[in-house]
Design a protein around this motif. Structure first.
Motif, PDB file in Angstrom:
ATOM      1  N   SER A  56      11.989   5.621  13.912  1.00 37.53           N
ATOM      2  CA  SER A  56      12.232   5.608  12.473  1.00 37.53           C
ATOM      3  C   SER A  56      11.059   6.172  11.674  1.00 37.53           C
ATOM      4  O   SER A  56      11.234   6.602  10.533  1.00 37.53           O
ATOM      5  CB  SER A  56      12.551   4.183  12.001  1.00 37.53           C
ATOM      6  N   ALA A  57       9.862   6.191  12.258  1.00 37.15           N
ATOM      7  CA  ALA A  57       8.711   6.758  11.563  1.00 37.15           C
ATOM      8  C   ALA A  57       8.880   8.257  11.320  1.00 37.15           C
ATOM      9  O   ALA A  57       8.223   8.828  10.435  1.00 37.15           O
ATOM     10  CB  ALA A  57       7.435   6.513  12.367  1.00 37.15           C
ATOM     11  N   TRP A  58       9.753   8.895  12.089  1.00 31.91           N
ATOM     12  CA  TRP A  58       9.960  10.332  11.948  1.00 31.91           C
ATOM     13  C   TRP A  58      11.020  10.676  10.912  1.00 31.91           C
ATOM     14  O   TRP A  58      11.254  11.865  10.627  1.00 31.91           O
ATOM     15  CB  TRP A  58      10.348  10.944  13.298  1.00 31.91           C
ATOM     16  N   PHE A 142       4.420   2.215  10.945  1.00 29.06           N
ATOM     17  CA  PHE A 142       3.906   3.515  10.503  1.00 29.06           C
ATOM     18  C   PHE A 142       3.446   3.439   9.047  1.00 29.06           C
ATOM     19  O   PHE A 142       2.374   3.928   8.687  1.00 29.06           O
ATOM     20  CB  PHE A 142       4.987   4.582  10.669  1.00 29.06           C
ATOM     21  N   THR A 143       4.267   2.812   8.199  1.00 31.51           N
ATOM     22  CA  THR A 143       3.912   2.692   6.788  1.00 31.51           C
ATOM     23  C   THR A 143       2.650   1.863   6.608  1.00 31.51           C
ATOM     24  O   THR A 143       1.763   2.221   5.812  1.00 31.51           O
ATOM     25  CB  THR A 143       5.076   2.044   6.007  1.00 31.51           C
ATOM     26  N   TRP A 145       0.245   1.503   8.721  1.00 36.29           N
ATOM     27  CA  TRP A 145      -0.891   2.290   9.219  1.00 36.29           C
ATOM     28  C   TRP A 145      -1.313   3.345   8.203  1.00 36.29           C
ATOM     29  O   TRP A 145      -2.501   3.514   7.918  1.00 36.29           O
ATOM     30  CB  TRP A 145      -0.504   2.958  10.540  1.00 36.29           C
ATOM     31  N   VAL A 146      -0.335   4.052   7.615  1.00 34.94           N
ATOM     32  CA  VAL A 146      -0.644   5.108   6.652  1.00 34.94           C
ATOM     33  C   VAL A 146      -1.309   4.528   5.405  1.00 34.94           C
ATOM     34  O   VAL A 146      -2.278   5.091   4.871  1.00 34.94           O
ATOM     35  CB  VAL A 146       0.629   5.886   6.274  1.00 34.94           C
ATOM     36  N   LEU A 147      -0.824   3.367   4.949  1.00 35.65           N
ATOM     37  CA  LEU A 147      -1.340   2.791   3.713  1.00 35.65           C
ATOM     38  C   LEU A 147      -2.590   1.948   3.909  1.00 35.65           C
ATOM     39  O   LEU A 147      -3.374   1.754   2.971  1.00 35.65           O
ATOM     40  CB  LEU A 147      -0.256   1.934   3.047  1.00 35.65           C
ATOM     41  N   GLY A 148      -2.798   1.440   5.121  1.00 39.37           N
ATOM     42  CA  GLY A 148      -3.905   0.509   5.331  1.00 39.37           C
ATOM     43  C   GLY A 148      -5.017   0.982   6.218  1.00 39.37           C
ATOM     44  O   GLY A 148      -6.050   0.303   6.341  1.00 39.37           O
ATOM     45  N   ASP A 149      -4.871   2.129   6.838  1.00 39.23           N
ATOM     46  CA  ASP A 149      -5.896   2.622   7.756  1.00 39.23           C
ATOM     47  C   ASP A 149      -6.407   3.970   7.250  1.00 39.23           C
ATOM     48  O   ASP A 149      -5.612   4.849   6.905  1.00 39.23           O
ATOM     49  CB  ASP A 149      -5.303   2.776   9.159  1.00 39.23           C
ATOM     50  N   MET A 155      -4.332  11.411   7.583  1.00 37.88           N
ATOM     51  CA  MET A 155      -3.220  12.177   8.144  1.00 37.88           C
ATOM     52  C   MET A 155      -2.174  12.475   7.080  1.00 37.88           C
ATOM     53  O   MET A 155      -1.645  13.594   7.005  1.00 37.88           O
ATOM     54  CB  MET A 155      -2.572  11.399   9.287  1.00 37.88           C
ATOM     55  N   ALA A 156      -1.873  11.478   6.238  1.00 39.80           N
ATOM     56  CA  ALA A 156      -0.873  11.666   5.192  1.00 39.80           C
ATOM     57  C   ALA A 156      -1.317  12.737   4.197  1.00 39.80           C
ATOM     58  O   ALA A 156      -0.514  13.577   3.777  1.00 39.80           O
ATOM     59  CB  ALA A 156      -0.614  10.353   4.475  1.00 39.80           C
ATOM     60  N   VAL A 157      -2.593  12.715   3.829  1.00 37.43           N
ATOM     61  CA  VAL A 157      -3.107  13.695   2.871  1.00 37.43           C
ATOM     62  C   VAL A 157      -3.077  15.097   3.464  1.00 37.43           C
ATOM     63  O   VAL A 157      -2.593  16.054   2.832  1.00 37.43           O
ATOM     64  CB  VAL A 157      -4.540  13.325   2.439  1.00 37.43           C
TER      65      VAL A 157
END
Length: 259
Positions: A56-58, A142-143, A145-149, A155-157
């Motif tokens: 689902s992360a994809w 995934f969410t 990790w993206v928001l808290g790590d 990676m998101a940027v």
């Protein structure tokens, strides 16, 4: 290759295109929204499939990839607007009545967008492998990790910057080229050059148009994809009106593209 006339594009033109697109949608709501529902169904099935196999992360990557190739899928919407302009009734079977020569030219440009899509998928895979320290295949993990790590945020940027660059290339290629291929007896290379030229000559108006497309696509996706059943055909009709505005002869002010 024949020359294509590129008219002056004023800054306020994108809002006029959206208004004209909404008018087309009102004139043929059942066929337009029905066409949009087909692609919403594909998106829902893809999302459910990724969820079912634990990927689902994809889903965000897949949905953003759809935006890259949406102009190819909107060919049927351009057909609706063309039929409305010709005063013809619009039925679902009319959406697929494209001549063989036009299909080959559309397919060529579509292949370019698919290559961009595959490149985006590969880049997203590489970024995930580079930054992730463990498996974040569920959407929740995934969410978080993206928001808290910091690594996830980085990676998101980076992914957003690269994705935006690819989206800009896709937009420059397809802004007016697909409607042009449906409307005229013209080759894909000429249509592509005209589209890129319009973006290059009038960056403010055309990038405003790109931003509006991205904004409303995100809004459509945010409403559990159902919003895309309206947003997708609306933007398709508006893109047809954009093409007409950009490429209809405008007398002395029109500029020729040497192709």
């Amino acid at each position: 290759m024949a020359a294509v006339e590129i008219n002056e594009i004023r800054p306020g033109a994108p809002m006029r295109w959206l208004k004209a697109g909404a008018n087309d949608l009102r004139r043929a709501p059942l066929v337009s929204i029905g066409y949009g529902l087909i692609f919403v169904a594909v998106g829902v099935l893809l999302s459910l499939g990724l969820y079912a196999i634990g990927w689902s992360a994809w889903i965000p990557v897949a949905l953003s990839g759809f935006a890259l190739i949406a102009p190819l899928f909107a060919v049927g919407i351009y057909q609706i607007s063309k039929h409305l302009d010709e005063g013809k009734s619009v039925t679902f079977k009319d959406l697929w009545l494209v001549s063989g020569e036009k299909i080959s030219q559309v397919a060529f440009l579509g292949l370019l967008l698919v290559i961009l899509l595959l490149g985006w998928a590969r880049i997203a895979q590489f970024l995930y492998a580079y930054f992730a320290t463990q498996d974040y295949t569920s959407f929740a993990s995934f969410t978080a990790w993206v928001l808290g790590d910091p690594a996830g945020l980085t990676m998101a940027v980076v992914g957003t910057i690269i994705g935006a660059a690819l989206a800009l290339v896709a937009f420059a290629i397809s802004a007016i080229s697909f409607p042009m291929l449906i409307d005229r007896e013209i080759d894909a290379a000429t249509a592509l050059i005209a589209s890129v030229t319009a973006v290059r000559r009038y960056p403010f108006a055309m990038l405003t148009w790109a931003w509006l497309i991205a904004f409303w696509t995100v809004i459509g996706i945010a409403f559990f994809l159902i919003g895309l059943a309206i947003v997708f055909p609306w933007l398709g009709h508006a893109s047809w009106r954009a093409y007409q505005d950009v490429c209809t002869d405008a007398g002395p002010s029109a500029r020729a593209v040497a192709a």
